[in-house]
Design a protein around this motif. Structure first.
Motif, short mmCIF file in Angstrom:
data_model
loop_
_atom_site.label_atom_id
_atom_site.label_comp_id
_atom_site.label_asym_id
_atom_site.label_seq_id
_atom_site.Cartn_x
_atom_site.Cartn_y
_atom_site.Cartn_z
N THR A 37 77.47 22.91 77.86
CA THR A 37 76.00 22.90 77.95
C THR A 37 75.38 22.05 76.85
OG1 THR A 37 76.07 25.14 78.86
CG2 THR A 37 73.95 24.36 78.02
N ILE A 38 75.88 22.19 75.64
CA ILE A 38 75.35 21.43 74.50
C ILE A 38 75.55 19.93 74.72
CG2 ILE A 38 75.72 20.89 72.06
CD1 ILE A 38 76.23 23.91 71.65
N PHE A 39 76.75 19.53 75.12
CA PHE A 39 77.03 18.11 75.35
C PHE A 39 76.14 17.54 76.46
CE2 PHE A 39 81.47 19.06 73.65
CZ PHE A 39 81.14 18.64 72.38
N ALA A 40 75.94 18.30 77.53
CA ALA A 40 75.07 17.84 78.62
C ALA A 40 73.63 17.69 78.15
CB ALA A 40 75.16 18.81 79.79
N GLU A 41 73.15 18.64 77.35
CA GLU A 41 71.77 18.57 76.83
C GLU A 41 71.58 17.38 75.90
OE1 GLU A 41 71.11 22.34 74.96
OE2 GLU A 41 70.89 23.40 76.87
N ILE A 42 72.55 17.14 75.03
CA ILE A 42 72.45 16.02 74.09
C ILE A 42 72.43 14.69 74.86
CG2 ILE A 42 73.69 14.73 72.31
CD1 ILE A 42 74.60 17.46 71.21
N CYS A 43 73.30 14.55 75.84
CA CYS A 43 73.34 13.31 76.62
C CYS A 43 72.04 13.09 77.38
CB CYS A 43 74.53 13.33 77.58
SG CYS A 43 76.11 13.08 76.74
N GLU A 44 71.51 14.16 77.96
CA GLU A 44 70.24 14.03 78.68
C GLU A 44 69.11 13.65 77.72
OE1 GLU A 44 67.17 16.93 81.06
OE2 GLU A 44 69.32 17.34 81.22
N ASP A 45 69.08 14.26 76.55
CA ASP A 45 68.05 14.00 75.55
C ASP A 45 68.11 12.56 75.03
OD1 ASP A 45 65.87 14.91 73.93
OD2 ASP A 45 67.27 14.96 72.22
N LYS A 46 69.31 12.03 74.85
CA LYS A 46 69.50 10.69 74.29
C LYS A 46 69.55 9.59 75.35
CE LYS A 46 70.08 12.20 70.08
NZ LYS A 46 69.16 11.92 69.02
N GLY A 47 69.48 9.96 76.63
CA GLY A 47 69.51 8.96 77.69
C GLY A 47 70.90 8.41 77.96
N LEU A 48 71.93 9.24 77.75
CA LEU A 48 73.31 8.83 77.97
C LEU A 48 73.81 9.44 79.28
CD1 LEU A 48 74.62 9.61 74.38
CD2 LEU A 48 73.86 7.41 75.26
N GLU A 49 74.89 8.89 79.79
CA GLU A 49 75.50 9.39 81.02
C GLU A 49 76.80 10.11 80.65
OE1 GLU A 49 77.53 7.67 85.09
OE2 GLU A 49 76.85 6.29 83.55
N LEU A 50 76.85 11.41 80.89
CA LEU A 50 78.07 12.18 80.63
C LEU A 50 78.95 12.06 81.87
CD1 LEU A 50 79.59 14.06 78.72
CD2 LEU A 50 78.40 15.97 79.77
N VAL A 51 79.90 11.12 81.81
CA VAL A 51 80.77 10.85 82.94
C VAL A 51 81.79 11.97 83.10
CG1 VAL A 51 82.42 9.22 83.91
CG2 VAL A 51 80.46 8.38 82.63
N GLU A 52 82.41 12.36 81.99
CA GLU A 52 83.45 13.39 82.04
C GLU A 52 83.40 14.21 80.76
OE1 GLU A 52 86.36 15.45 83.90
OE2 GLU A 52 85.64 13.57 84.74
N CYS A 53 83.54 15.52 80.89
CA CYS A 53 83.60 16.43 79.75
C CYS A 53 84.72 17.41 80.03
CB CYS A 53 82.27 17.16 79.57
SG CYS A 53 82.30 18.38 78.24
N GLU A 54 85.78 17.33 79.27
CA GLU A 54 86.94 18.20 79.44
C GLU A 54 87.14 18.99 78.15
OE1 GLU A 54 89.87 19.94 81.57
OE2 GLU A 54 88.68 18.29 82.36
N VAL A 55 86.89 20.31 78.22
CA VAL A 55 87.06 21.17 77.05
C VAL A 55 88.38 21.91 77.22
CG1 VAL A 55 86.10 23.04 75.68
CG2 VAL A 55 84.57 21.43 76.80
N MET A 56 89.35 21.55 76.39
CA MET A 56 90.66 22.19 76.38
C MET A 56 90.64 23.25 75.28
SD MET A 56 91.90 20.40 78.72
CE MET A 56 93.64 20.25 78.87
N PRO A 57 91.59 24.19 75.27
CA PRO A 57 91.58 25.23 74.22
C PRO A 57 91.66 24.69 72.79
CG PRO A 57 93.06 25.87 75.99
CD PRO A 57 92.62 24.46 76.27
N ASP A 58 92.29 23.52 72.60
CA ASP A 58 92.46 23.01 71.23
C ASP A 58 91.84 21.64 70.98
OD1 ASP A 58 94.25 21.68 72.84
OD2 ASP A 58 95.88 21.73 71.40
#
Length: 71
Positions: A37-58
């Motif tokens: 959620t945080i990464f999506a909000e930051i990208c939207e706020d800065k005018g960036l395109e979040l193509v892929e976001c993969e959160v692994m355990p480590d």
């Protein structure tokens, strides 16, 4: 996909990797959902395109598209 502004054509992407200290497996459950959620909000706020976001355990992989005006 090539994008354009009034003065340029561009295809600019960044691959960013975050790793917690000692590569411990803390990025699960609510933490994982909150990070996405945080990464999506930051990208939207800065005018960036979040193509892929993969959160692994480590670790976290982000693939972000950006216009050339961003440093």
């Amino acid at each position: 996909m090539v994008k354009s502004t009034r003065h340029a054509k561009y295809e600019l992407y960044y691959h960013i990797v975050f790793v917690p200290k000692y590569r411990r497996s803390h990025l699960t459950g609510e933490t994982k959902e909150r990070l996405e959620t945080i990464f999506a909000e930051i990208c939207e706020d800065k005018g960036l395109e979040l193509v892929e976001c993969e959160v692994m355990p480590d670790h976290v992989h982000l693939f972000i598209g950006s216009p050339p005006k961003n440093a």
